[in-house]
Scaffold this active site. Sequence first.
Site, PDB file in Angstrom:
ATOM      1  N   ASN A   1       1.999  -3.597   7.705  1.00  0.00           N
ATOM      2  CA  ASN A   1       3.058  -4.144   6.861  1.00  0.00           C
ATOM      3  C   ASN A   1       3.830  -3.041   6.142  1.00  0.00           C
ATOM      4  OD1 ASN A   1       2.901  -7.067   7.173  1.00  0.00           O
ATOM      5  ND2 ASN A   1       0.890  -6.898   6.238  1.00  0.00           N
TER       6      ASN A   1
ATOM      7  N   ALA B   1       0.788  -1.227   0.000  1.00  0.00           N
ATOM      8  CA  ALA B   1       0.000   0.000   0.000  1.00  0.00           C
ATOM      9  C   ALA B   1       0.824   1.284   0.000  1.00  0.00           C
ATOM     10  CB  ALA B   1      -0.936   0.002   1.214  1.00  0.00           C
TER      11      ALA B   1
ATOM     12  N   HIS C   1      -0.866   6.864   4.600  1.00  0.00           N
ATOM     13  CA  HIS C   1       0.528   6.600   4.960  1.00  0.00           C
ATOM     14  C   HIS C   1       1.376   7.776   4.479  1.00  0.00           C
ATOM     15  CE1 HIS C   1      -0.552   2.444   5.833  1.00  0.00           C
ATOM     16  NE2 HIS C   1      -1.072   2.348   4.624  1.00  0.00           N
TER      17      HIS C   1
END
Length: 265
Positions: free
Chosen positions: A186, A117, A216
């Site tokens: 992750n 991602a 993120h």
Amino acid sequence: MTSTLKVGLVGWGAIGRVVGTALAEQGIKGAELACVVDNRPLGEAAPAPQVTFEEAIDRCDLIVEAAGQGVVREWGERVLTSGTDLLVASTGALTDEELAKRLLAAGPGRVYFTGGAVGGLDLLQAVRALGPLDDVRLTTTKLPSTLEQPWMEAELIGRMRAASGPVEVMRGTARDVPVKFPKSTNVAASVALAVGDLDAVRVRVVADPGATLTRHVVEASGEHGAYRFEVAHRPDPGNPATSQVVPYAVLRSLAALAGRSGQIL
């Protein structure tokens, strides 16, 4: 003529269903879905035979892990020593440095990782070749319900559930955080793999009831420059702990391994 890559898929969840369906529909040229491994009976839900892990290793050229860090820990070395390649989606397992060393040393099978991602990892790897990055930070913001963990104290869970704005849930390094959030961080491990140092990546995990998008933010700087990447993804409807884009990142990695790296998925 190039032979077809026989793929075994481990996990029929939010990631596995998308990847498996695309493979079964021949969405990746040069690759085919040979079998599916899952600890639940799938019946007609699986578009390929459901087999044991041992059978999958025997049948396949490549095993795709889409079922969590535990699979990498339990089966990773066995896959590689058999001569079968392994594509890891749950990069958080690699925060266990002993496991990472064993996987990288095992063979003759090869181990690959997908960025999942977050973007910009290739650039961070390139910069790392010039010299170390002095400061690397990652801030991950998700819905509170996706971050609740059994180890959390009641006070923290209460603050998360009652929050009307962002609440910092944890602060640590890329070594610490993925262990505490095995299904939802992750990205921290992926950034650390690109940077080459688990302890150099400082991570903040934030719960936000208004986080309709999972966010993120990666910030890195060193002697050769400063870099900032920000991504905001829709959570997967079936599993909000993962972003909708993750299975498509796996498919891009599969396309590259099948010899179609220039294909846009």
